[in-house]
Design an enzyme around this catalytic site. Structure first.
Site, PDB file in Angstrom:
ATOM      1  N   GLN A 121      -0.235  10.179  -0.526  1.00 17.25           N
ATOM      2  CA  GLN A 121      -1.195  10.737  -1.488  1.00 17.25           C
ATOM      3  C   GLN A 121      -2.592  10.178  -1.262  1.00 17.25           C
ATOM      4  O   GLN A 121      -3.573  10.759  -1.711  1.00 17.25           O
ATOM      5  CB  GLN A 121      -0.738  10.504  -2.932  1.00 17.25           C
ATOM      6  CG  GLN A 121      -0.795   9.070  -3.420  1.00 17.25           C
ATOM      7  CD  GLN A 121      -0.325   8.923  -4.874  1.00 17.25           C
ATOM      8  OE1 GLN A 121      -0.004   9.912  -5.534  1.00 17.25           O
ATOM      9  NE2 GLN A 121      -0.259   7.695  -5.358  1.00 17.25           N
ATOM     10  N   TYR A 176      -9.540   0.225   1.654  1.00 16.83           N
ATOM     11  CA  TYR A 176      -9.286   0.259   3.098  1.00 16.83           C
ATOM     12  C   TYR A 176      -9.003   1.658   3.622  1.00 16.83           C
ATOM     13  O   TYR A 176      -8.371   2.461   2.947  1.00 16.83           O
ATOM     14  CB  TYR A 176      -8.091  -0.622   3.452  1.00 16.83           C
ATOM     15  CG  TYR A 176      -8.526  -1.953   4.016  1.00 16.83           C
ATOM     16  CD1 TYR A 176      -8.914  -2.050   5.342  1.00 16.83           C
ATOM     17  CD2 TYR A 176      -8.589  -3.081   3.233  1.00 16.83           C
ATOM     18  CE1 TYR A 176      -9.353  -3.250   5.866  1.00 16.83           C
ATOM     19  CE2 TYR A 176      -9.024  -4.294   3.736  1.00 16.83           C
ATOM     20  CZ  TYR A 176      -9.401  -4.367   5.060  1.00 16.83           C
ATOM     21  OH  TYR A 176      -9.840  -5.550   5.578  1.00 16.83           O
ATOM     22  N   ASP A 179       0.799  -1.222   0.000  1.00 16.56           N
ATOM     23  CA  ASP A 179       0.000   0.000   0.000  1.00 16.56           C
ATOM     24  C   ASP A 179       0.836   1.279   0.000  1.00 16.56           C
ATOM     25  O   ASP A 179       0.373   2.308  -0.488  1.00 16.56           O
ATOM     26  CB  ASP A 179      -0.972   0.001   1.195  1.00 16.56           C
ATOM     27  CG  ASP A 179      -2.202  -0.879   0.935  1.00 16.56           C
ATOM     28  OD1 ASP A 179      -2.451  -1.213  -0.243  1.00 16.56           O
ATOM     29  OD2 ASP A 179      -2.905  -1.220   1.887  1.00 16.56           O
ATOM     30  N   HIS A 221      -2.719  -7.978   6.857  1.00 22.10           N
ATOM     31  CA  HIS A 221      -2.207  -6.597   6.845  1.00 22.10           C
ATOM     32  C   HIS A 221      -0.918  -6.578   7.654  1.00 22.10           C
ATOM     33  O   HIS A 221      -0.964  -6.699   8.889  1.00 22.10           O
ATOM     34  CB  HIS A 221      -3.198  -5.638   7.504  1.00 22.10           C
ATOM     35  CG  HIS A 221      -4.495  -5.507   6.784  1.00 22.10           C
ATOM     36  ND1 HIS A 221      -4.718  -4.551   5.827  1.00 22.10           N
ATOM     37  CD2 HIS A 221      -5.640  -6.213   6.879  1.00 22.10           C
ATOM     38  CE1 HIS A 221      -5.952  -4.673   5.359  1.00 22.10           C
ATOM     39  NE2 HIS A 221      -6.536  -5.678   5.983  1.00 22.10           N
TER      40      HIS A 221
END
Lengths: 615, 615
Positions: free
Chosen positions: A294, A351, A286, A408
């Site tokens: 951003q 997410y 990610d 994650h």
């Protein structure tokens, strides 16, 4: 060119000219600096056809920052301000360094490796529109009797696969394999404004207020001071929030003492666990692929942050180099249990990640992550678990809707400088001693055995398998009592990879193979997954650097910590997931001579709305 | 007898007569009930020389509570109210049950085992004064040139040793072994009012307020309702806070659904790790020996609880049976991140434990523990670690002051009744699948394999060694999608015992051998360390009950969860430790059809003291 000058003036008037704080050398790049970069590069390459994938502060060397800091009251010039840029031009990735004092490019390099830079929003927007003018895709929609207006295309990084060529901006391959009933819209609404009765409980909520003379903290530019803490809040398009130069005032020594030179989330690895052709590649990074900075959202007062919060904006460069503003990108607020929180929310695809840095007068820093947002889901033929006779690699959340299993992994970069740069990593192992003689009626007790990591190999730790306290210490400084001063890592939710080591996603995400790594400080080792993550082959990860097994004792070292969650979705996570929180604590251990909180003057009560107390 | 009648009237007028709420069958015993118990028992035994060690509600059977609850609006009488008493009389432990409707003793039993009941404050006070009239002790003080007024004696449970006979109230053995320099007082002050300059940062603090029409929750007697939750806050002299009958309103089903029948801290095991003669026995059981309930402190508004808190009192029986009031024993408050907290602080000897129960509209219950207070320290000859050539079993915190290594094991009793009593315990194991064929480019992925515990042996889990989600489910109820409804345990800080299994303290604390146990509900199995813990030999612990390996599938079951900390003291923990926090979460997993928060109406902002937001 006129447009660019216009932008320069506009931002100058609103930000710099009206804000007379002295810029800090670690301040994020300003809109005027982004525009200057764009002007210099487009002019130099004589093109408008160049895409900016990364623009960030090219940080001054640590010793320059330290000298500047230590002579702040004097007239020492801040170190030269520079920017590091990654741009795509003529199908090549360029690495450019620009110096602001000379307004010139001082270094250019063409990247030769396998990887690609972070995706820009610009190219994602264009790529996701391509299917709508692609005949075979239109045919597929017709086959399913779907209107174009009901269909949304999104862009996913391809892990180690390849479908769209972003340089050519063409669809290079297309398959139409399954026709699966479209999940119903019923029960998928999550926007508060669209909710229909019956409603659940109406919450009254509470108010938060402060003393009339303002909050208990001060913000000058990006520097924050509160209670015994000072620190700097930076921003980067890729990492999001950066906390630097966090120091705490020691009342007995009558001076500020360094704790954290720099800390940020270096990578977030999210491998999905459906091995089918449609999903096997979904192994997102990610930060390195999408950019945590951003992707930061404008925070909603009262919903995302309490009413006493102060907000800060951030700016990131668009793919054309023009700065884009994120209003209220950060909020900073005090909590009633006496701490100061810096918060940002990064919305990466589906997410939402709530990123908290919490400072306490005791010297503790708590780093929190909250996960919410929309699950990664896929369509399926099932409406009830009774019908399922195979592994669907997820949970049936609603009719024809499967929430796919995933992880994650959050990997933090923590350049702790405990009372100076020369630090060591020490494991304090708790070991059972079996009593053999009869000197005590006990048959056993535990004691501690300290182990100082000499090289990187000694500092790779998987947490949870044996009891050990992990600390970064300054081996050159001791308390009056003779204890080595340090800071401990108190872990939160821990996970270990479940993919095999030689599986492609895990080679690229090999930095998650341990929960803790320690490396010698190296200015270029910032991104745990490598500088170029999209399409990477894992040849530039923390695992590769650590393999050099460099010496780390009594050196400037960086602690890398991976925490996170395995996620087996449940129906409650649909359509939007209730926040799942975790975090860890950096806690002083023999850093102070004694508890520093006792000399802290407690706040006075402001409101007593509800006091049934008998005191 | 007049005195007793006087008390009865006094408390009646202040509590019961002015408070017209209907008593709940799980309400803690009232002052008038304590006095009634005392009257009945002293009269029956024709003595004033009887010590009350435990008096608590003898709970009605679950089915009686459930019937009463389900017909609350009708005229069903509440189940008979009874009390369970443990008293010492003529060197015997008596177990007495009293029925309030008949004002009579309905059962008496003489305990025959090895253990002793919880210590009373009364006997601890007397015992700690004994040395001051004991010649050899006075001689020891003189030898050290100490004034009696500078010396404090405290009482410690003796684990499996024996020094003071509490029945005889005589010192039965005495040793004077070492003369060690008395640690200096310098740096040990922790009282805010006694602090001298220089002071640390002055915190301004924040205010917390609420809407003009009162808090967002209501309290009727001991029953609390807030948002979609209802629950009952009970109290017991031994366990402290008890949360019962926690149910959550399901908007889709239009009814309250059961989650937790009863939850409380059943035991706190604190073994110290100094095997020397002076310390080897210090292996405290803070609930079973000292009483978490009678050790609860009056909460300080604003310091212990935020300004919007509402407070509740509690009453425990003194050793003479006369009720003692703890003003502001509980506080209940809303947090700005939308949750409701019930808090109590138990000060057991030197330690303060902050016990939080936090309810969230998502259905999550977060159980938190904060550790603060004064370390267990011992005197030593050392003033600097350089002088130490042996294991001192702790950390040198200050001159002549050693903080001894120890553990804190918190064992929670969690009688989850997920949508009814018949529940199962399910482990969802996350298992790596290695891909052998070439159907996917992936070499591996993980999937889930569910395992339902058939008997108690299947349900003993040490957390952290393999990835697994642990849940209590109702195997008889499914969501529309066919998923079994349940609640997950999301663990927090986990520890495993480091003593060998056959060591005496570990035999007594064998309930910490696993982080999770599941037992079939048994009204008498309440205390993980046994009903009689002082001097216990471990023959009545959770480990012994579980050894019967009873069936637990689709039955009324109890989940026992142990979490906690190994504690290697650091100088910051001296003289008072900054709070160390941990906890775990009970989180719905396929309990609801979808996220229940989306239909919750968000609170409206009250104050915007500081809003620099651009929205």
């Amino acid at each position: 060119m006129k447009l660019i000058v216009f932008f320069l003036m506009l931002f100058c008037s609103s930000i710099e000219c009206n804000n007379n704080h002295i810029p800090h050398p670690l301040d994020p790049l300003t809109p005027s600096e982004f525009n200057l970069i764009r002007t210099i590069i487009l002019k130099s390459y004589k093109t408008n056809n160049l895409t900016f994938h990364y623009i960030g502060l090219h940080e001054p060397d640590k010793h320059l920052i330290q000298s500047w800091l230590s002579s702040k009251t004097k007239t020492l010039q801040p170190p030269p301000r520079q920017a590091f840029i990654i741009a795509r031009f003529q199908k090549k990735s360029l690495e450019i360094i620009i110096d602001f004092s000379t307004h010139s490019i001082i270094s250019t390099k063409i990247y030769k490796g396998h990887g690609y830079p972070m995706l820009t929003f610009g190219e994602q927007t264009i790529a996701s529109q391509l299917p709508f003018s692609y005949k075979p895709f239109i045919d597929s929609l017709n086959k399913r009797e779907l209107n174009i207006s009901d269909v949304l295309c999104a862009t996913f990084t391809t892990g180690f696969a390849a479908v769209v060529d972003l340089d050519e901006m063409k669809i290079v391959s297309y398959y139409d394999k399954y026709v699966i009933p479209v999940p119903k819209a019923e029960g998928t609404e999550y926007r508060a404004s669209k909710m229909k009765p019956p409603f659940g409980p109406k919450l009254k909520g509470i108010g938060v207020s402060q003393h009339d003379d303002g909050p208990g903290f001060t913000i000058q530019g990006h520097s924050v001071s509160w209670a015994n803490w000072v620190f700097h809040v930076g921003f980067d398009i890729r990492s999001g929030p950066i906390i630097s130069l966090a120091s705490i005032y020691d009342l007995e020594m009558q001076k500020y003492r360094e704790v954290l030179y720099k800390g940020y989330i270096s990578e977030v690895f999210v491998p999905y666990q459906d091995p089918s052709e449609e999903w096997y590649y979904t192994t997102y990074f990610d930060c390195g692929e999408y950019g945590f900075g951003q992707s930061m959202s404008s925070l909603q007062p009262f919903t995302d942050c309490p009413a006493n919060a102060v907000f800060l904006d951030a700016y990131y460069p668009g793919s054309d180099g023009v700065p884009v503003k994120i209003a209220n990108a950060f909020c900073i607020f005090e909590k009633s249990d006496v701490s100061l929180v810096v918060r940002a929310v990064s919305t990466v695809g589906n997410y939402d990640y709530v990123i908290d840095w919490e400072f306490k007068p005791s010297g503790s820093i708590k780093l929190g992550v909250g996960l919410t947002g929309i699950l990664g889901i896929k369509a399926g033929t099932y409406t009830n678990t009774d019908q399922i006779k195979e592994d669907i690699y997820g949970t049936l959340l609603a009719d024809n809707t499967i929430g796919v299993y995933h992880d994650h992994f959050f990997t933090y970069y923590l350049d702790l400088d405990i009372d100076g740069e020369a630090n060591s990593f020490v494991k304090t192992n708790l070991e059972t001693v079996k009593v053999k003689d009869h000197k005590t009626p006990r048959k056993s007790y535990w004691t501690t055995v300290k182990e100082t990591a000499k090289t990187e190999a000694d500092a790779r730790v998987n947490i949870g398998f044996k009891p050990s306290e992990l600390a970064v210490v300054n081996p050159n400084k001791k308390t009056k009592q003779g204890n080595t001063i340090g800071y401990r890592l108190l872990p939160g939710p821990i996970l270990h990879p479940l993919l095999v080591n030689d599986d492609y996603p895990q080679i690229r995400g090999a930095f998650t193979n341990y929960n803790v790594w320690v490396t010698p400080y190296n200015k270029s080792e910032k991104w745990a997954g490598g500088l170029y993550v999209d399409h990477s082959r894992g040849d530039d990860t923390l695992a590769v650097w650590s393999h050099r097994d460099r010496e780390i004792e009594n050196k400037d070292i960086v602690l890398w910590h991976t925490m996170g969650f395995h996620h087996v979705p449940s129906q409650e996570d649909f359509p939007v997931m209730p926040t799942l929180s975790g975090g860890f604590e950096l806690r002083p251990t023999n850093f102070f001579e004694r508890n520093p909180v006792l000399k802290t003057k407690s706040p006075k009560p402001i409101h007593w709305p509800n006091c049934t107390s008998q005191h």
